[in-house]
Design a protein around this motif. Structure first.
Motif, PDB file in Angstrom:
ATOM      1  N   TYR A 160      21.948 -32.280 -50.045  1.00 42.03           N
ATOM      2  CA  TYR A 160      21.183 -31.806 -48.871  1.00 42.03           C
ATOM      3  C   TYR A 160      19.771 -32.368 -48.762  1.00 42.03           C
ATOM      4  CZ  TYR A 160      24.732 -28.273 -47.850  1.00 42.03           C
ATOM      5  OH  TYR A 160      25.900 -27.639 -47.508  1.00 42.03           O
ATOM      6  N   LYS A 161      19.386 -33.255 -49.671  1.00 38.30           N
ATOM      7  CA  LYS A 161      17.991 -33.720 -49.757  1.00 38.30           C
ATOM      8  C   LYS A 161      17.408 -34.150 -48.404  1.00 38.30           C
ATOM      9  CE  LYS A 161      17.849 -36.690 -52.898  1.00 38.30           C
ATOM     10  NZ  LYS A 161      18.335 -37.859 -52.845  1.00 38.30           N
ATOM     11  N   ASP A 162      18.195 -34.850 -47.621  1.00 39.58           N
ATOM     12  CA  ASP A 162      17.669 -35.374 -46.350  1.00 39.58           C
ATOM     13  C   ASP A 162      18.229 -34.631 -45.142  1.00 39.58           C
ATOM     14  OD1 ASP A 162      16.298 -37.430 -47.784  1.00 39.58           O
ATOM     15  OD2 ASP A 162      18.259 -38.385 -48.067  1.00 39.58           O
ATOM     16  N   LYS A 163      18.764 -33.431 -45.355  1.00 35.19           N
ATOM     17  CA  LYS A 163      19.479 -32.750 -44.260  1.00 35.19           C
ATOM     18  C   LYS A 163      18.764 -31.533 -43.694  1.00 35.19           C
ATOM     19  CE  LYS A 163      24.122 -34.342 -45.349  1.00 35.19           C
ATOM     20  NZ  LYS A 163      25.405 -34.042 -46.013  1.00 35.19           N
ATOM     21  N   ASN A 164      17.624 -31.154 -44.240  1.00 34.55           N
ATOM     22  CA  ASN A 164      16.874 -29.982 -43.778  1.00 34.55           C
ATOM     23  C   ASN A 164      17.810 -28.799 -43.472  1.00 34.55           C
ATOM     24  OD1 ASN A 164      14.795 -28.329 -42.901  1.00 34.55           O
ATOM     25  ND2 ASN A 164      14.786 -29.154 -40.831  1.00 34.55           N
ATOM     26  N   PRO A 165      18.554 -28.320 -44.476  1.00 34.51           N
ATOM     27  CA  PRO A 165      19.559 -27.284 -44.203  1.00 34.51           C
ATOM     28  C   PRO A 165      18.946 -25.917 -43.892  1.00 34.51           C
ATOM     29  CG  PRO A 165      19.331 -27.605 -46.554  1.00 34.51           C
ATOM     30  CD  PRO A 165      18.500 -28.672 -45.903  1.00 34.51           C
ATOM     31  N   VAL A 166      19.752 -25.085 -43.242  1.00 37.27           N
ATOM     32  CA  VAL A 166      19.425 -23.674 -43.092  1.00 37.27           C
ATOM     33  C   VAL A 166      20.142 -22.938 -44.214  1.00 37.27           C
ATOM     34  CG1 VAL A 166      19.494 -21.634 -41.615  1.00 37.27           C
ATOM     35  CG2 VAL A 166      19.334 -23.908 -40.578  1.00 37.27           C
ATOM     36  N   VAL A 167      19.391 -22.297 -45.090  1.00 39.99           N
ATOM     37  CA  VAL A 167      19.965 -21.537 -46.197  1.00 39.99           C
ATOM     38  C   VAL A 167      20.002 -20.075 -45.772  1.00 39.99           C
ATOM     39  CG1 VAL A 167      19.661 -20.847 -48.604  1.00 39.99           C
ATOM     40  CG2 VAL A 167      19.089 -23.186 -47.893  1.00 39.99           C
ATOM     41  N   ILE A 168      21.205 -19.494 -45.714  1.00 46.45           N
ATOM     42  CA  ILE A 168      21.346 -18.103 -45.268  1.00 46.45           C
ATOM     43  C   ILE A 168      21.761 -17.243 -46.461  1.00 46.45           C
ATOM     44  CG2 ILE A 168      22.526 -16.490 -43.726  1.00 46.45           C
ATOM     45  CD1 ILE A 168      22.940 -18.738 -41.756  1.00 46.45           C
ATOM     46  N   LEU A 227      31.877 -13.921 -42.040  1.00 45.61           N
ATOM     47  CA  LEU A 227      30.611 -14.572 -41.697  1.00 45.61           C
ATOM     48  C   LEU A 227      30.824 -16.033 -41.300  1.00 45.61           C
ATOM     49  CD1 LEU A 227      27.518 -14.372 -41.534  1.00 45.61           C
ATOM     50  CD2 LEU A 227      27.456 -15.262 -43.866  1.00 45.61           C
ATOM     51  N   PHE A 228      31.695 -16.726 -42.018  1.00 40.84           N
ATOM     52  CA  PHE A 228      31.947 -18.126 -41.673  1.00 40.84           C
ATOM     53  C   PHE A 228      32.503 -18.238 -40.249  1.00 40.84           C
ATOM     54  CE2 PHE A 228      31.692 -21.293 -45.241  1.00 40.84           C
ATOM     55  CZ  PHE A 228      30.818 -20.534 -46.004  1.00 40.84           C
ATOM     56  N   GLY A 229      33.361 -17.296 -39.869  1.00 38.92           N
ATOM     57  CA  GLY A 229      33.888 -17.286 -38.501  1.00 38.92           C
ATOM     58  C   GLY A 229      32.774 -17.146 -37.478  1.00 38.92           C
ATOM     59  N   GLN A 230      31.795 -16.277 -37.772  1.00 44.58           N
ATOM     60  CA  GLN A 230      30.646 -16.079 -36.870  1.00 44.58           C
ATOM     61  C   GLN A 230      29.793 -17.344 -36.810  1.00 44.58           C
ATOM     62  OE1 GLN A 230      29.942 -13.083 -35.099  1.00 44.58           O
ATOM     63  NE2 GLN A 230      32.053 -12.760 -35.733  1.00 44.58           N
ATOM     64  N   ILE A 231      29.522 -17.922 -37.963  1.00 47.31           N
ATOM     65  CA  ILE A 231      28.626 -19.087 -38.019  1.00 47.31           C
ATOM     66  C   ILE A 231      29.232 -20.278 -37.265  1.00 47.31           C
ATOM     67  CG2 ILE A 231      27.669 -20.832 -39.587  1.00 47.31           C
ATOM     68  CD1 ILE A 231      27.114 -18.578 -41.586  1.00 47.31           C
ATOM     69  N   TRP A 232      30.534 -20.492 -37.428  1.00 45.49           N
ATOM     70  CA  TRP A 232      31.162 -21.644 -36.757  1.00 45.49           C
ATOM     71  C   TRP A 232      31.073 -21.535 -35.242  1.00 45.49           C
ATOM     72  CZ3 TRP A 232      31.520 -26.192 -38.541  1.00 45.49           C
ATOM     73  CH2 TRP A 232      31.833 -26.445 -39.877  1.00 45.49           C
ATOM     74  N   LYS A 233      30.971 -20.304 -34.707  1.00 45.29           N
ATOM     75  CA  LYS A 233      30.834 -20.131 -33.247  1.00 45.29           C
ATOM     76  C   LYS A 233      29.521 -20.715 -32.733  1.00 45.29           C
ATOM     77  CE  LYS A 233      33.428 -15.815 -32.962  1.00 45.29           C
ATOM     78  NZ  LYS A 233      33.279 -14.358 -32.804  1.00 45.29           N
ATOM     79  N   ASP A 234      28.547 -20.906 -33.650  1.00 43.80           N
ATOM     80  CA  ASP A 234      27.240 -21.438 -33.255  1.00 43.80           C
ATOM     81  C   ASP A 234      27.182 -22.961 -33.350  1.00 43.80           C
ATOM     82  OD1 ASP A 234      26.364 -18.895 -32.768  1.00 43.80           O
ATOM     83  OD2 ASP A 234      25.442 -18.635 -34.743  1.00 43.80           O
ATOM     84  N   HIS A 235      28.308 -23.595 -33.580  1.00 39.77           N
ATOM     85  CA  HIS A 235      28.413 -25.061 -33.601  1.00 39.77           C
ATOM     86  C   HIS A 235      27.469 -25.747 -34.577  1.00 39.77           C
ATOM     87  CE1 HIS A 235      30.986 -24.567 -30.125  1.00 39.77           C
ATOM     88  NE2 HIS A 235      30.056 -23.800 -29.584  1.00 39.77           N
ATOM     89  N   PRO A 236      27.463 -25.315 -35.839  1.00 38.22           N
ATOM     90  CA  PRO A 236      26.670 -26.035 -36.835  1.00 38.22           C
ATOM     91  C   PRO A 236      27.321 -27.385 -37.160  1.00 38.22           C
ATOM     92  CG  PRO A 236      28.038 -24.407 -37.917  1.00 38.22           C
ATOM     93  CD  PRO A 236      28.256 -24.217 -36.433  1.00 38.22           C
ATOM     94  N   ALA A 237      26.549 -28.267 -37.795  1.00 39.77           N
ATOM     95  CA  ALA A 237      27.115 -29.557 -38.215  1.00 39.77           C
ATOM     96  C   ALA A 237      28.045 -29.370 -39.411  1.00 39.77           C
ATOM     97  CB  ALA A 237      25.988 -30.516 -38.568  1.00 39.77           C
ATOM     98  N   SER A 238      27.684 -28.456 -40.302  1.00 42.59           N
ATOM     99  CA  SER A 238      28.527 -28.164 -41.469  1.00 42.59           C
ATOM    100  C   SER A 238      28.174 -26.788 -41.997  1.00 42.59           C
ATOM    101  CB  SER A 238      28.316 -29.209 -42.580  1.00 42.59           C
ATOM    102  OG  SER A 238      27.023 -29.089 -43.140  1.00 42.59           O
ATOM    103  N   VAL A 239      29.115 -26.168 -42.711  1.00 45.87           N
ATOM    104  CA  VAL A 239      28.863 -24.881 -43.369  1.00 45.87           C
ATOM    105  C   VAL A 239      29.465 -24.945 -44.764  1.00 45.87           C
ATOM    106  CG1 VAL A 239      29.018 -22.368 -43.225  1.00 45.87           C
ATOM    107  CG2 VAL A 239      29.232 -23.723 -41.144  1.00 45.87           C
ATOM    108  N   LYS A 240      28.637 -24.663 -45.760  1.00 41.81           N
ATOM    109  CA  LYS A 240      29.140 -24.603 -47.132  1.00 41.81           C
ATOM    110  C   LYS A 240      28.668 -23.313 -47.795  1.00 41.81           C
ATOM    111  CE  LYS A 240      29.911 -29.447 -48.199  1.00 41.81           C
ATOM    112  NZ  LYS A 240      29.621 -30.514 -49.169  1.00 41.81           N
ATOM    113  N   ARG A 291      23.018 -24.605 -34.138  1.00 40.37           N
ATOM    114  CA  ARG A 291      23.703 -25.732 -33.496  1.00 40.37           C
ATOM    115  C   ARG A 291      23.234 -27.075 -34.094  1.00 40.37           C
ATOM    116  NH1 ARG A 291      26.562 -26.878 -28.771  1.00 40.37           N
ATOM    117  NH2 ARG A 291      26.472 -24.694 -28.167  1.00 40.37           N
ATOM    118  N   GLY A 292      24.192 -27.831 -34.577  1.00 42.49           N
ATOM    119  CA  GLY A 292      23.888 -29.152 -35.116  1.00 42.49           C
ATOM    120  C   GLY A 292      23.254 -29.150 -36.502  1.00 42.49           C
ATOM    121  N   ARG A 293      23.027 -27.966 -37.077  1.00 42.01           N
ATOM    122  CA  ARG A 293      22.349 -27.885 -38.375  1.00 42.01           C
ATOM    123  C   ARG A 293      23.369 -27.814 -39.516  1.00 42.01           C
ATOM    124  NH1 ARG A 293      17.212 -25.653 -38.125  1.00 42.01           N
ATOM    125  NH2 ARG A 293      17.016 -26.418 -40.270  1.00 42.01           N
TER     126      ARG A 293
END
Ligand code: PRP
Length: 171
Positions: free
Chosen positions: A25-33, A105-118, A85-87
């Motif tokens: 994630y070094k260059d991806k500026n992730p959102v950590v939830i 929660l993953f189902g909810q997050i995917w509705k927001d169109h992120p680039a990836s979820v891990k 979105r896009g994050r």
């Protein structure tokens, strides 16, 4: 109560996980939830080992009804506020048990169109799984015992224990 994982073991896992997450994630500026309440200590220790830009957010989820059913009786009590979105999103939780909380929660997050979820979880208790959950970054696999300490509670107690313990029948 007996100690399951002592501080040097937890710190070694934190260092390893932070290394894996930094690499990806070094260059991806992730959102950590972080999922409250249980993840507050793990998340605090983990993010202080990440020396690149991240955004930190929190969600509160609760299970209700019969948790033994795999119907997904989970409710989002406090929604994260970041725009996803896009994050690239990294969810941090203390333990995966039935999998219902993270699955929901993953189902909810995917509705927001992120680039990836891990998912990064400190502990995995696979013997209790009801729905599949993929854990991308895992600290430890634990047996089917009642785990307390390092953020985890029994009836609201023991979250402040510094190490990861097992609650015995004698308390
Ligand atoms: C725990 C833990 C996970 C969830 C895992 O939270 O923090 O979020 O349970 O269980 P599951 O895989 O069976 O869904 P809990 O509901 O105990 O609340 P807390 O975080 O406030 O301790």
């Amino acid at each position: 109560m007996k100690t399951l994982l002592i501080t040097p073991q937890i710190e070694a896992a934190l260092n390893r996980l932070a290394g894996e997450i930094s690499r990806d994630y070094k260059d991806k500026n992730p959102v950590v939830i972080g999922i409250l309440n249980g993840s507050f200590i793990f998340l605090s220790d983990l993010v202080r080992r990440l020396d690149f830009d991240i955004e930190i957010d929190f969600a509160i989820l609760s299970s209700y009804g019969d948790k033994t059913k795999s119907s997904g009786s989970v409710r989002l009590d406090r929604r994260y506020t970041a725009q996803l979105r896009g994050r690239h999103v990294l969810v941090v939780d203390d333990i995966v048990d039935s999998g219902l909380t993270l699955n929901f929660l993953f189902g909810q997050i995917w509705k927001d169109h992120p680039a990836s979820v891990k998912l990064c979880a400190l502990l995995d208790k696979p013997s209790r799984r009801k729905v599949p959950v993929e854990i991308d970054y895992l600290g430890f696999t634990v047996p089917d015992d009642f785990i307390i300490g390092y953020g985890m509670d029994y009836a609201g107690r023991y979250r402040n224990l510094p190490e990861i313990c097992v609650l015995g029948e004698e308390g």
